[in-house]
Design a protein around this motif. Sequence first.
Motif, PDB file in Angstrom:
ATOM      1  N   GLY A 143       0.834  -1.196   0.000  1.00 27.67           N
ATOM      2  CA  GLY A 143       0.000   0.000   0.000  1.00 27.67           C
ATOM      3  C   GLY A 143       0.868   1.244   0.000  1.00 27.67           C
ATOM      4  O   GLY A 143       2.084   1.180   0.219  1.00 27.67           O
ATOM      5  N   GLU A 148      -7.945  -0.503  -2.531  1.00 28.46           N
ATOM      6  CA  GLU A 148      -8.046  -1.131  -1.217  1.00 28.46           C
ATOM      7  C   GLU A 148      -9.494  -1.486  -0.886  1.00 28.46           C
ATOM      8  O   GLU A 148      -9.760  -2.515  -0.251  1.00 28.46           O
ATOM      9  N   LEU A 201      -2.179  -6.515   3.088  1.00 28.62           N
ATOM     10  CA  LEU A 201      -1.618  -5.283   2.552  1.00 28.62           C
ATOM     11  C   LEU A 201      -0.598  -4.737   3.534  1.00 28.62           C
ATOM     12  O   LEU A 201      -0.856  -4.656   4.734  1.00 28.62           O
ATOM     13  N   ARG A 255       1.619  -1.367   4.022  1.00 32.06           N
ATOM     14  CA  ARG A 255       1.780   0.012   3.548  1.00 32.06           C
ATOM     15  C   ARG A 255       3.198   0.512   3.828  1.00 32.06           C
ATOM     16  O   ARG A 255       3.722   0.333   4.930  1.00 32.06           O
ATOM     17  N   SER A 288      -4.379  -5.275   7.101  1.00 35.97           N
ATOM     18  CA  SER A 288      -3.606  -4.116   6.653  1.00 35.97           C
ATOM     19  C   SER A 288      -2.606  -3.741   7.733  1.00 35.97           C
ATOM     20  O   SER A 288      -2.979  -3.539   8.890  1.00 35.97           O
TER      21      SER A 288
END
Length: 319
Positions: free
Chosen positions: A103, A136, A152, A154, A218
């Motif tokens: 991400g 997303e 994910l 980031r 995430s």
Amino acid sequence: MTRIAILGARGRLGRAVAKAFLEAGYEVRAITRDGKLPYELRDAEGIAADALDRARLIDATAGVDIVFNGLSPVYSDWSSVLPMAENVMAACHANGAQHLVAGTVYNFGSPMPAIITEDTPQRPTTEKGRIRAEQEQLYRREAEAGRVRTILLRAGDFFGGRGTGSWFDLVIASKLAKGVYTAPGPVELVHAWAYLPDLARAFVALADKRRQLGAYESFNFPGHSLTDLEIKASMERIVGHKLKLASMPWWVLRAGSPFVPMWKAIVSMAYLRFEPHRLVSSRLEATIGEIPHTPLDAAVAGALADLGLLSTEAGRKAA
């Protein structure tokens, strides 16, 4: 043996991630448009597939346990981003594969939150930010529908690893041979960076834990939160002498942006160089244990060596 397909395996991110998975003992299928691979991925299986061809992508990822999405469009044209994301979801669903993807901080818009956590609201203010947020949302919908599981991670701007096309090589180190450090923005502003070999190892660690995670996860990769003054000082320690400080000529890009698509795309995201931000995580270490983190001088030396601006031996000594 666990099998992983790397999409965009010749790109900067995909290349680093493929290398990390090979070193971790995974069976790697490296997918590029023409099937050709760089030398360091010689132990991977090279497959040709275009991510905009859904049927071909499904065939190319058949039989794998994990699909790493390292697809990266031309920066000046993101019209293919969402169609490719939809095709990746279709391929993962058809083959029952776990989806791994990086991400960005684009999702948070301007003004940027000074500290970005996994729970920071996303308020994109640019086209690229909105596209990333839509991606997303797509991944989350697929997970909630029970079709595709996604992890994910980031990260901030990349440095290190083979390949070019980052702020580090295009601006910061572009005149290093002339003894110049070029700052893309205010020199005391904190900016989020990710040393690619570290980020790649974090993806491996998450893949190892995938069966213990939820359908959609995430995480933030803290990486290095640095000012240009800190990076410049590190470079000076590594090269052994002082560097002149220059500033990126933003006025040139702004003046030419109506005529040069790439400059227009860069200017649209200029706020990232003028608003401080860092990524923090309350969850990643609890999930994978110690987060991969190369000390600053060693990371900068490795990045310069990867760009051919420092010998590998000199890089090792500097580190």
